[in-house]
Design a protein around this motif. Structure first.
Motif, PDB file in Angstrom:
ATOM      1  N   UNK A  10      12.014  17.966  29.478  1.00 38.57           N
ATOM      2  CA  UNK A  10      13.184  19.039  30.120  1.00 38.57           C
ATOM      3  C   UNK A  10      14.071  19.315  28.841  1.00 38.57           C
ATOM      4  N   UNK A  11      14.098  20.945  28.888  1.00 30.16           N
ATOM      5  CA  UNK A  11      14.874  21.344  27.614  1.00 30.16           C
ATOM      6  C   UNK A  11      16.117  22.596  28.118  1.00 30.16           C
ATOM      7  N   UNK A  12      17.312  22.070  27.919  1.00 34.33           N
ATOM      8  CA  UNK A  12      18.150  22.743  28.407  1.00 34.33           C
ATOM      9  C   UNK A  12      18.744  23.936  27.400  1.00 34.33           C
ATOM     10  N   UNK A  13      19.123  25.001  27.651  1.00 37.27           N
ATOM     11  CA  UNK A  13      19.505  26.160  26.728  1.00 37.27           C
ATOM     12  C   UNK A  13      20.946  26.645  27.325  1.00 37.27           C
ATOM     13  N   UNK A  14      21.855  26.740  26.731  1.00 39.18           N
ATOM     14  CA  UNK A  14      23.191  27.188  27.016  1.00 39.18           C
ATOM     15  C   UNK A  14      23.709  28.133  26.356  1.00 39.18           C
ATOM     16  N   UNK A  15      23.923  29.390  26.827  1.00 38.34           N
ATOM     17  CA  UNK A  15      24.385  30.669  25.956  1.00 38.34           C
ATOM     18  C   UNK A  15      25.520  31.144  26.155  1.00 38.34           C
ATOM     19  N   UNK A  16      26.741  31.027  25.686  1.00 37.51           N
ATOM     20  CA  UNK A  16      28.185  31.367  26.036  1.00 37.51           C
ATOM     21  C   UNK A  16      28.499  32.706  25.300  1.00 37.51           C
ATOM     22  N   UNK A  17      28.680  33.664  26.178  1.00 34.37           N
ATOM     23  CA  UNK A  17      29.057  34.934  25.930  1.00 34.37           C
ATOM     24  C   UNK A  17      28.436  35.385  24.392  1.00 34.37           C
ATOM     25  N   UNK A  18      27.105  35.029  24.449  1.00 35.68           N
ATOM     26  CA  UNK A  18      26.343  35.643  23.264  1.00 35.68           C
ATOM     27  C   UNK A  18      26.636  35.064  21.863  1.00 35.68           C
ATOM     28  N   UNK A  55      24.291  27.471  11.666  1.00 33.44           N
ATOM     29  CA  UNK A  55      24.246  26.159  12.501  1.00 33.44           C
ATOM     30  C   UNK A  55      25.329  25.397  12.395  1.00 33.44           C
ATOM     31  N   UNK A  56      26.001  25.230  13.661  1.00 35.00           N
ATOM     32  CA  UNK A  56      27.110  24.383  13.610  1.00 35.00           C
ATOM     33  C   UNK A  56      26.773  22.653  13.900  1.00 35.00           C
ATOM     34  N   UNK A  57      25.753  22.484  14.330  1.00 30.19           N
ATOM     35  CA  UNK A  57      25.370  21.221  14.663  1.00 30.19           C
ATOM     36  C   UNK A  57      23.811  20.752  14.752  1.00 30.19           C
ATOM     37  N   UNK A  58      23.363  20.062  14.198  1.00 28.32           N
ATOM     38  CA  UNK A  58      22.015  19.554  14.175  1.00 28.32           C
ATOM     39  C   UNK A  58      22.102  17.994  14.140  1.00 28.32           C
ATOM     40  N   UNK A  59      21.559  17.352  15.345  1.00 27.29           N
ATOM     41  CA  UNK A  59      21.453  16.014  15.268  1.00 27.29           C
ATOM     42  C   UNK A  59      20.037  15.453  15.699  1.00 27.29           C
ATOM     43  N   UNK A  60      19.128  15.231  14.646  1.00 28.40           N
ATOM     44  CA  UNK A  60      17.713  14.880  15.217  1.00 28.40           C
ATOM     45  C   UNK A  60      17.775  13.632  16.012  1.00 28.40           C
ATOM     46  N   UNK A  61      18.647  12.801  15.781  1.00 31.07           N
ATOM     47  CA  UNK A  61      18.564  11.632  16.533  1.00 31.07           C
ATOM     48  C   UNK A  61      19.000  11.549  18.255  1.00 31.07           C
ATOM     49  N   UNK A  62      19.695  12.601  18.553  1.00 34.06           N
ATOM     50  CA  UNK A  62      19.913  12.872  19.760  1.00 34.06           C
ATOM     51  C   UNK A  62      19.355  14.147  20.197  1.00 34.06           C
ATOM     52  N   UNK A  63      18.735  14.920  19.105  1.00 37.07           N
ATOM     53  CA  UNK A  63      17.836  16.369  19.470  1.00 37.07           C
ATOM     54  C   UNK A  63      18.746  17.274  20.010  1.00 37.07           C
ATOM     55  N   UNK A  64      20.193  17.267  19.726  1.00 37.35           N
ATOM     56  CA  UNK A  64      21.090  18.228  19.807  1.00 37.35           C
ATOM     57  C   UNK A  64      21.289  19.360  18.529  1.00 37.35           C
TER      58      UNK A  64
END
Length: 95
Positions: A10-18, A55-64
Motif C-alpha cells: 500500500x502506498x500513500x501519496x498526499x499532495x497539499x496545494x501542489x 527534498x524536505x525529508x527522506x527516511x529509508x528506515x520508515x520509507x517516508x
C-alpha cells in the motif's frame, strides 16, 4: 519448490496545494534536481516534475519522503521497477 508470497504494498501519496508531497513506501532517491525527482517506491519508479523542488525529508528506515516546491506532475514508470530489469548491459548479456 518454494512458495513465494505475493505482497500488494500500500502506498500513500498526499499532495497539499501542489506545494508539498508526502509519499510512503519510498526505498531510494535515484535522481533529483530542482525540476525533476525520481524515486524508487514499493510500486515502481515515481517521477515528480515541477519547479524549485526540494527534498524536505527522506527516511529509508520508515520509507517516508516529503518534497516541497511547485509540483506540476506525478507519473509512475510503465511496468514499475521490476519491468526495468535487464536494461543495463549485463542484463542484456545474461538474458
Amino acid at each position: 519448490m518454494e512458495d513465494k508470497k505475493i505482497i500488494n504494498p500500500i502506498q500513500n501519496l498526499l499532495l497539499e496545494s501542489r506545494e508539498k508531497l508526502t509519499v510512503s513506501g519510498v526505498s531510494d532517491v535515484l535522481s533529483f534536481d530542482d525540476q525533476i525527482v525520481i524515486i524508487e517506491t514499493d510500486l515502481g519508479l515515481l517521477t515528480i516534475k515541477g519547479e524549485n523542488l526540494k527534498i524536505n525529508k527522506l527516511n529509508i528506515d520508515t520509507s517516508d519522503f516529503i518534497l516541497n516546491g511547485k509540483i506540476n506532475s506525478l507519473s509512475y514508470s510503465e511496468g514499475g521497477f521490476e519491468g526495468n530489469k535487464g536494461t543495463n548491459i549485463l542484463g542484456k548479456i545474461f538474458k
